[in-house]
Design a protein around this motif. Structure first.
Motif, PDB file in Angstrom:
ATOM      1  N   ALA A  61      96.814  56.263 -12.937  1.00  0.00           N
ATOM      2  CA  ALA A  61      97.297  55.278 -14.282  1.00  0.00           C
ATOM      3  C   ALA A  61      97.470  56.384 -15.532  1.00  0.00           C
ATOM      4  O   ALA A  61      97.979  55.888 -16.404  1.00  0.00           O
ATOM      5  CB  ALA A  61      95.910  54.614 -14.847  1.00  0.00           C
TER       6      ALA A  61
ATOM      7  N   GLU B 215     104.894  52.646 -23.841  1.00  0.00           N
ATOM      8  CA  GLU B 215     104.045  53.723 -24.714  1.00  0.00           C
ATOM      9  C   GLU B 215     104.468  54.753 -23.997  1.00  0.00           C
ATOM     10  O   GLU B 215     104.627  55.098 -22.881  1.00  0.00           O
ATOM     11  CB  GLU B 215     102.321  53.210 -24.659  1.00  0.00           C
ATOM     12  CG  GLU B 215     101.573  54.102 -25.149  1.00  0.00           C
ATOM     13  CD  GLU B 215     100.141  53.753 -25.133  1.00  0.00           C
ATOM     14  OE1 GLU B 215      99.835  52.609 -25.218  1.00  0.00           O
ATOM     15  OE2 GLU B 215      99.229  54.502 -24.865  1.00  0.00           O
TER      16      GLU B 215
ATOM     17  N   HIS C 187      93.878  68.123 -21.079  1.00  0.00           N
ATOM     18  CA  HIS C 187      92.921  67.187 -21.570  1.00  0.00           C
ATOM     19  C   HIS C 187      92.678  66.181 -20.479  1.00  0.00           C
ATOM     20  O   HIS C 187      91.526  65.383 -20.690  1.00  0.00           O
ATOM     21  CB  HIS C 187      93.335  66.310 -22.845  1.00  0.00           C
ATOM     22  CG  HIS C 187      94.070  65.275 -22.791  1.00  0.00           C
ATOM     23  ND1 HIS C 187      95.230  64.938 -22.352  1.00  0.00           N
ATOM     24  CD2 HIS C 187      93.444  63.902 -22.854  1.00  0.00           C
ATOM     25  CE1 HIS C 187      95.448  63.543 -22.473  1.00  0.00           C
ATOM     26  NE2 HIS C 187      94.319  62.841 -22.555  1.00  0.00           N
TER      27      HIS C 187
ATOM     28  N   GLU D 234      95.756  52.513 -29.633  1.00  0.00           N
ATOM     29  CA  GLU D 234      97.024  52.704 -29.921  1.00  0.00           C
ATOM     30  C   GLU D 234      97.987  51.918 -29.089  1.00  0.00           C
ATOM     31  O   GLU D 234      99.001  51.595 -29.190  1.00  0.00           O
ATOM     32  CB  GLU D 234      97.517  54.268 -29.520  1.00  0.00           C
ATOM     33  CG  GLU D 234      97.141  54.767 -28.332  1.00  0.00           C
ATOM     34  CD  GLU D 234      95.781  55.474 -28.332  1.00  0.00           C
ATOM     35  OE1 GLU D 234      94.873  55.084 -28.982  1.00  0.00           O
ATOM     36  OE2 GLU D 234      95.637  56.496 -27.511  1.00  0.00           O
TER      37      GLU D 234
ATOM     38  N   VAL E 292      88.550  60.729 -20.040  1.00  0.00           N
ATOM     39  CA  VAL E 292      89.721  60.664 -19.282  1.00  0.00           C
ATOM     40  C   VAL E 292      89.480  61.049 -17.838  1.00  0.00           C
ATOM     41  O   VAL E 292      89.958  60.678 -16.959  1.00  0.00           O
ATOM     42  CB  VAL E 292      90.918  61.537 -19.929  1.00  0.00           C
ATOM     43  CG1 VAL E 292      92.060  61.623 -18.925  1.00  0.00           C
ATOM     44  CG2 VAL E 292      91.225  61.156 -21.269  1.00  0.00           C
TER      45      VAL E 292
ATOM     46  N   ASN F  92     102.625  50.139 -20.305  1.00  0.00           N
ATOM     47  CA  ASN F  92     101.718  51.335 -20.850  1.00  0.00           C
ATOM     48  C   ASN F  92     101.661  52.166 -19.416  1.00  0.00           C
ATOM     49  O   ASN F  92     100.801  52.069 -18.684  1.00  0.00           O
ATOM     50  CB  ASN F  92     100.596  50.884 -21.429  1.00  0.00           C
ATOM     51  CG  ASN F  92      99.589  52.274 -21.555  1.00  0.00           C
ATOM     52  OD1 ASN F  92     100.308  53.480 -21.756  1.00  0.00           O
ATOM     53  ND2 ASN F  92      98.376  52.034 -21.882  1.00  0.00           N
ATOM     54  N   PRO F  93     102.931  52.888 -19.180  1.00  0.00           N
ATOM     55  CA  PRO F  93     102.966  53.894 -17.946  1.00  0.00           C
ATOM     56  C   PRO F  93     102.214  55.019 -18.022  1.00  0.00           C
ATOM     57  O   PRO F  93     101.580  55.330 -19.019  1.00  0.00           O
ATOM     58  CB  PRO F  93     104.299  54.202 -17.713  1.00  0.00           C
ATOM     59  CG  PRO F  93     104.703  54.481 -19.451  1.00  0.00           C
ATOM     60  CD  PRO F  93     104.082  53.307 -20.067  1.00  0.00           C
ATOM     61  N   PRO F  94     101.815  55.532 -16.771  1.00  0.00           N
ATOM     62  CA  PRO F  94     101.151  56.927 -16.977  1.00  0.00           C
ATOM     63  C   PRO F  94     102.320  57.679 -17.554  1.00  0.00           C
ATOM     64  O   PRO F  94     103.305  57.553 -17.343  1.00  0.00           O
ATOM     65  CB  PRO F  94     100.951  57.284 -15.322  1.00  0.00           C
ATOM     66  CG  PRO F  94     101.729  56.414 -14.620  1.00  0.00           C
ATOM     67  CD  PRO F  94     101.951  55.063 -15.381  1.00  0.00           C
ATOM     68  N   TYR F  95     101.562  58.955 -18.395  1.00  0.00           N
ATOM     69  CA  TYR F  95     102.696  59.647 -19.241  1.00  0.00           C
ATOM     70  C   TYR F  95     102.087  61.038 -19.360  1.00  0.00           C
ATOM     71  O   TYR F  95     102.631  61.740 -20.111  1.00  0.00           O
ATOM     72  CB  TYR F  95     103.095  58.946 -20.366  1.00  0.00           C
ATOM     73  CG  TYR F  95     102.020  58.676 -21.477  1.00  0.00           C
ATOM     74  CD1 TYR F  95     101.418  59.477 -21.974  1.00  0.00           C
ATOM     75  CD2 TYR F  95     102.163  57.177 -21.635  1.00  0.00           C
ATOM     76  CE1 TYR F  95     100.375  58.827 -23.035  1.00  0.00           C
ATOM     77  CE2 TYR F  95     101.076  56.554 -22.565  1.00  0.00           C
ATOM     78  CZ  TYR F  95     100.196  57.661 -23.291  1.00  0.00           C
ATOM     79  OH  TYR F  95      99.645  57.028 -24.290  1.00  0.00           O
ATOM     80  N   VAL F  96     100.946  61.312 -18.631  1.00  0.00           N
ATOM     81  CA  VAL F  96     100.186  62.515 -19.060  1.00  0.00           C
ATOM     82  C   VAL F  96     100.839  63.718 -18.024  1.00  0.00           C
ATOM     83  O   VAL F  96     101.133  63.426 -16.634  1.00  0.00           O
ATOM     84  CB  VAL F  96      98.652  62.521 -18.993  1.00  0.00           C
ATOM     85  CG1 VAL F  96      98.010  63.893 -19.000  1.00  0.00           C
ATOM     86  CG2 VAL F  96      98.238  61.588 -19.936  1.00  0.00           C
TER      87      VAL F  96
ATOM     88  N   LEU G  33      92.497  51.940 -16.320  1.00  0.00           N
ATOM     89  CA  LEU G  33      92.476  52.614 -17.676  1.00  0.00           C
ATOM     90  C   LEU G  33      91.568  51.852 -18.646  1.00  0.00           C
ATOM     91  O   LEU G  33      91.679  50.741 -18.716  1.00  0.00           O
ATOM     92  CB  LEU G  33      93.847  52.834 -18.086  1.00  0.00           C
ATOM     93  CG  LEU G  33      94.273  53.947 -18.783  1.00  0.00           C
ATOM     94  CD1 LEU G  33      94.237  55.371 -18.011  1.00  0.00           C
ATOM     95  CD2 LEU G  33      95.766  53.841 -19.341  1.00  0.00           C
TER      96      LEU G  33
ATOM     97  N   ARG H 125      93.105  51.257 -25.118  1.00  0.00           N
ATOM     98  CA  ARG H 125      92.848  52.157 -26.064  1.00  0.00           C
ATOM     99  C   ARG H 125      93.537  51.302 -27.376  1.00  0.00           C
ATOM    100  O   ARG H 125      94.602  50.775 -27.351  1.00  0.00           O
ATOM    101  CB  ARG H 125      93.723  53.387 -25.993  1.00  0.00           C
ATOM    102  CG  ARG H 125      93.102  54.264 -25.150  1.00  0.00           C
ATOM    103  CD  ARG H 125      94.062  55.378 -24.369  1.00  0.00           C
ATOM    104  NE  ARG H 125      93.411  56.512 -23.566  1.00  0.00           N
ATOM    105  CZ  ARG H 125      92.929  56.264 -22.698  1.00  0.00           C
ATOM    106  NH1 ARG H 125      92.941  55.366 -22.007  1.00  0.00           N
ATOM    107  NH2 ARG H 125      92.583  57.492 -21.979  1.00  0.00           N
TER     108      ARG H 125
ATOM    109  N   ARG I 107     104.369  56.921 -30.419  1.00  0.00           N
ATOM    110  CA  ARG I 107     103.794  56.272 -29.502  1.00  0.00           C
ATOM    111  C   ARG I 107     104.558  55.162 -28.502  1.00  0.00           C
ATOM    112  O   ARG I 107     103.931  54.957 -27.467  1.00  0.00           O
ATOM    113  CB  ARG I 107     102.327  55.818 -30.215  1.00  0.00           C
ATOM    114  CG  ARG I 107     101.228  55.355 -29.155  1.00  0.00           C
ATOM    115  CD  ARG I 107     100.669  56.497 -28.297  1.00  0.00           C
ATOM    116  NE  ARG I 107     100.045  57.448 -28.886  1.00  0.00           N
ATOM    117  CZ  ARG I 107      99.561  58.499 -27.993  1.00  0.00           C
ATOM    118  NH1 ARG I 107      99.841  58.783 -26.836  1.00  0.00           N
ATOM    119  NH2 ARG I 107      98.932  59.441 -28.838  1.00  0.00           N
TER     120      ARG I 107
HETATM  121  N1  GLN Z   1      97.105  57.813 -23.866  1.00  0.00           N
HETATM  122  C1  GLN Z   1      96.209  58.338 -22.697  1.00  0.00           C
HETATM  123  C2  GLN Z   1      95.508  59.570 -23.027  1.00  0.00           C
HETATM  124  O1  GLN Z   1      96.376  60.316 -23.413  1.00  0.00           O
HETATM  125  C3  GLN Z   1      97.005  58.188 -21.598  1.00  0.00           C
HETATM  126  C4  GLN Z   1      97.379  56.710 -21.352  1.00  0.00           C
HETATM  127  C5  GLN Z   1      98.698  56.749 -20.150  1.00  0.00           C
HETATM  128  O2  GLN Z   1      98.965  57.604 -19.567  1.00  0.00           O
HETATM  129  N2  GLN Z   1      98.906  55.470 -20.271  1.00  0.00           N
HETATM  130  O3  GLN Z   1      94.355  59.956 -22.482  1.00  0.00           O
END
Ligand code: GLN
Length: 281
Positions: free
Chosen positions: A206, A237, A193, A94, A199, A183-187, A89, A92, A269
């Motif tokens: 990730a 995160e 998006h 944030e 992205v 900062n794990p995957p969270y989408v 990744l 970022r 966040r």
């Molecule tokens: N903030 C990222 C995004 O929305 C996602 C990062 C994550 O999954 N850790 O593109």
């Protein structure tokens, strides 16, 4: 100067690249290995043929959507420069909030044990190591490619970090830490998006975590308890719309002093919680 000759100057090549000026500047800086001040002071500087070819090739890829950080192979995070590749990744701004939340809980001269799960480029672990030189820092990732890059970054910044290839907590046996960050995957799987902007080029692994984007956070909240010392913090995160859920999950799992921080855009966040000092959760 003829039009062709002008194309080979800093200003000419940037103008004709068809890129947003900010993007053109970053690519030109990388090609010439100079800073912004040089570009401003020497718009008539002439690129040699190899530099011009490299700049133009990068401009084509940028116009096709590739992230600037993958083209230049670097990105700044918390005032340090990191090598970046499509295996990780792109750091970022944030995520600096997560670093701050961790630093606030790590004594400046103490030797706390810190775990950074899914470290990617290593940026979180390395910044923590630089700011807390006495901390013992362990960083994991499931991706061997990511770990190799994180190791290079740690060496470049002379950060002493133990790297372990691991699927979340799987390779950590019964080890315990004072602070666990991630900062794990969270989408969410179907989040629109994922097909927009930078992205699209980042590793899915990730970014995406199940139908609601909460699978990895669930794993963290559930298993971190078994790897935290009494009075240890879990900090992670999450997505802008996952703050309430994150706190609920932490609360239900028995964490105390649960909190959520907002990023510079005002979005929830980063969340965290403390394991009770009487440990049996
Ligand atoms: N903030 C990222 C995004 O929305 C996602 C990062 C994550 O999954 N850790 O593109």
């Amino acid at each position: 100067m003829s039009a062709n000759a002008q194309d080979a100057t800093v200003a000419g090549a940037m103008l004709r690249s068809g890129l947003a000026p900010a993007d053109a500047r970053v690519l030109m800086r990388a090609v010439l290995n100079v800073d912004d001040a040089f570009l401003v002071a020497h718009p008539e500087h002439v690129l040699d043929a190899a530099q011009l070819a490299r700049f133009r090739a990068m401009a084509v890829r940028r116009r096709e959507g590739e992230p600037v950080a993958y083209l230049t192979g670097e990105r700044e995070f918390y005032s340090l420069n990191f090598r970046i590749s499509p295996a990780v990744l792109i750091p970022r701004p944030e995520t600096e909030l997560l670093v701050e939340a961790a630093l606030a809980r790590l004594p400046e001269d103490g030797s706390s044990r810190v775990l950074d799960l899914a470290t990617g480029s290593g940026c979180i672990a390395i910044v923590l190591a630089r700011h807390r030189p006495r901390a013992q820092i362990t960083a994991t990732d499931i991706s061997a490619e990511a770990l190799a890059l994180a190791r290079d970054n740690a060496a470049a910044h002379r950060a002493r970090i133990e790297f372990i290839q691991s699927d979340w907590f799987a390779s950590l046996a019964a080890r315990r830490f004072d602070v666990i960050v991630s900062n794990p995957p969270y989408v969410a799987l179907a989040d629109p998006h994922l097909s927009e902007g930078d992205v699209r080029f980042e590793p899915r692994q990730a970014l995406v975590a199940g139908p609601k984007g909460l699978d990895a956070i669930e794993t963290l909240v559930e298993h971190a308890r078994d790897h935290l010392a009494a009075g240890g913090w879990l900090l992670f995160e999450h997505g802008y719309d996952q703050g309430v859920c994150a706190q609920a999950m932490l609360g239900a799992a028995g964490y105390e002093q649960c909190f959520t921080l907002r990023d510079l855009a005002g979005q929830p966040r980063v969340s965290g919680g403390l394991t009770p000092s009487r440990h049996h959760l």
